[in-house]
Design an enzyme around this catalytic site. Structure first.
Site, PDB file in Angstrom:
ATOM      1  N   HIS A 170       0.846  -1.211   0.000  1.00 50.54           N
ATOM      2  CA  HIS A 170       0.000   0.000   0.000  1.00 50.54           C
ATOM      3  C   HIS A 170       0.884   1.266   0.000  1.00 50.54           C
ATOM      4  O   HIS A 170       0.814   2.100   0.905  1.00 50.54           O
ATOM      5  CB  HIS A 170      -0.865  -0.066   1.263  1.00 50.54           C
ATOM      6  CG  HIS A 170      -2.017   0.872   1.348  1.00 50.54           C
ATOM      7  ND1 HIS A 170      -1.910   2.230   1.163  1.00 50.54           N
ATOM      8  CD2 HIS A 170      -3.323   0.646   1.627  1.00 50.54           C
ATOM      9  CE1 HIS A 170      -3.101   2.788   1.333  1.00 50.54           C
ATOM     10  NE2 HIS A 170      -3.974   1.848   1.608  1.00 50.54           N
ATOM     11  N   GLU A 273      -0.961   1.354  -5.414  1.00 50.68           N
ATOM     12  CA  GLU A 273      -0.766   0.121  -4.656  1.00 50.68           C
ATOM     13  C   GLU A 273      -0.830  -1.121  -5.550  1.00 50.68           C
ATOM     14  O   GLU A 273      -1.715  -1.210  -6.405  1.00 50.68           O
ATOM     15  CB  GLU A 273      -1.867   0.014  -3.587  1.00 50.68           C
ATOM     16  CG  GLU A 273      -2.028   1.282  -2.771  1.00 50.68           C
ATOM     17  CD  GLU A 273      -3.352   1.321  -2.001  1.00 50.68           C
ATOM     18  OE1 GLU A 273      -3.837   0.258  -1.582  1.00 50.68           O
ATOM     19  OE2 GLU A 273      -3.898   2.421  -1.825  1.00 50.68           O
TER      20      GLU A 273
END
Ligand code: TA6
Length: 300
Positions: A170, A273
């Site tokens: 992320h 991400e």
């Protein structure tokens, strides 16, 4: 209790890798080699900083991040595992899984022949993980620091039954200002947004972010580029083993509502991400493994 002296005895590498305490609370390591400087917290196996020489920081870290057990670190590269987003059926379980809320064990540090530095971590099933997720597994995170940063999450099913998981690397990127960047690489990809109903196609070659966005791009393995006109640089984000790319910026209101980031944080970062989720859930037969990787660097 983690013994920093013992970690330094076993895993420090001359002036290249060192372990220390972070804000008197967590344990982290620093890497300084011929290519770059980096910092990785053992809690979450969380890369917090990557700065190639002669460059500004690539990753964004929140100056208001909690560095506290039980709370995720805000910024850098949270490892979301074994689920991405809220838990499917139990909202009491932590958002984005427990991987970012546990200490990972250091398994290896090494200088590779090309002078890059490798750091290996693992998080394997235990009574603690089984309180959240019943499976026997081993997750290994390998970080290679060179001119580019390579992060790879390999998950092996060690149970006698099949298992399924979702995950994300992320990454939060440090940008000059949200209105001065564009993201390329996703033209033609289908996406859904968490913030408005429906499915969309990315028509224009450049994504410009002018409000809160949580877009999940499907069926894409493309390399993305963050072009930053003020910082005069392009961050290249390659990936492997991931069919979904998520682009997230909280916008003004959510930024102000999230405790562990400044009110104006949305101006200074964007997340791009490498994700496995939605139709790209990973299904592993007993003994099988899957790797999700991101390769991050500056376009020269
Ligand atoms: O990846 C996007 C997302 O799932 C968003 O929905 C947003 O909430 C973000 O991650 C951050 O999640 P966190 O739990 O770290 O606040």
């Amino acid at each position: 209790m983690i013994d920093i002296d013992e970690l330094n005895d076993r895993f420090s590498l001359g002036g290249v890798v060192k372990f220390a305490e972070l804000h008197d609370k967590l344990v982290y390591l620093t890497v300084a080699n011929q290519y770059a400087d980096a910092q990785i917290c053992l809690y979450g196996a969380h890369v917090m900083s990557f700065r190639p020489h002669h460059s500004e920081e690539i990753l964004w870290m929140s100056p208001k991040s909690n560095f506290q057990i039980g709370q995720p670190i805000r910024g850098g590269i949270p490892v979301c595992f074994p689920w991405f987003g809220p838990h499917k059926s139990d909202s009491a379980k932590p958002q984005h899984g427990f991987g970012r809320l546990m200490y990972w064990e250091v398994t290896e540090t090494a200088v590779k022949t090309n002078g890059k530095t490798l750091v290996g971590f693992k998080l394997c099933s235990s009574d603690e993980t089984k309180a959240y997720w019943p499976h026997d597994f081993c997750a290994e995170l390998t970080v290679i620091i060179g001119k580019t940063l390579e992060v790879s999450l390999k998950v092996t099913n060690q149970s006698a039954e099949p298992l399924e998981y979702t995950c994300a690397l992320h990454s939060y990127y440090n940008i000059s200002a949200i209105e001065d960047i564009t993201i390329t690489g996703l033209q033609g990809a289908r996406y859904h947004s968490q913030l408005e109903p429906g499915e969309f196609i990315q028509d224009s070659p450049k994504i410009e972010i002018r409000k809160a966005e949580t877009r999940h791009y499907h069926n894409t393995i493309a390399t993305c580029m963050i072009e930053d006109s003020l910082f005069k640089r392009k961050i290249r984000i390659g990936k492997a083993g991931s069919g979904i790319t998520t682009v997230w910026n909280p916008g003004k209101d959510a930024s102000a509502a999230i405790d562990d980031m400044p009110n104006d944080a949305y101006l200074h970062f964007v997340c791009v991400e490498a994700v496995n989720a939605f139709e790209d859930v990973i299904k592993l037969a007993p003994g099988e493994s899957h790797s999700t990787s991101a390769m991050i660097g500056l376009e020269s």
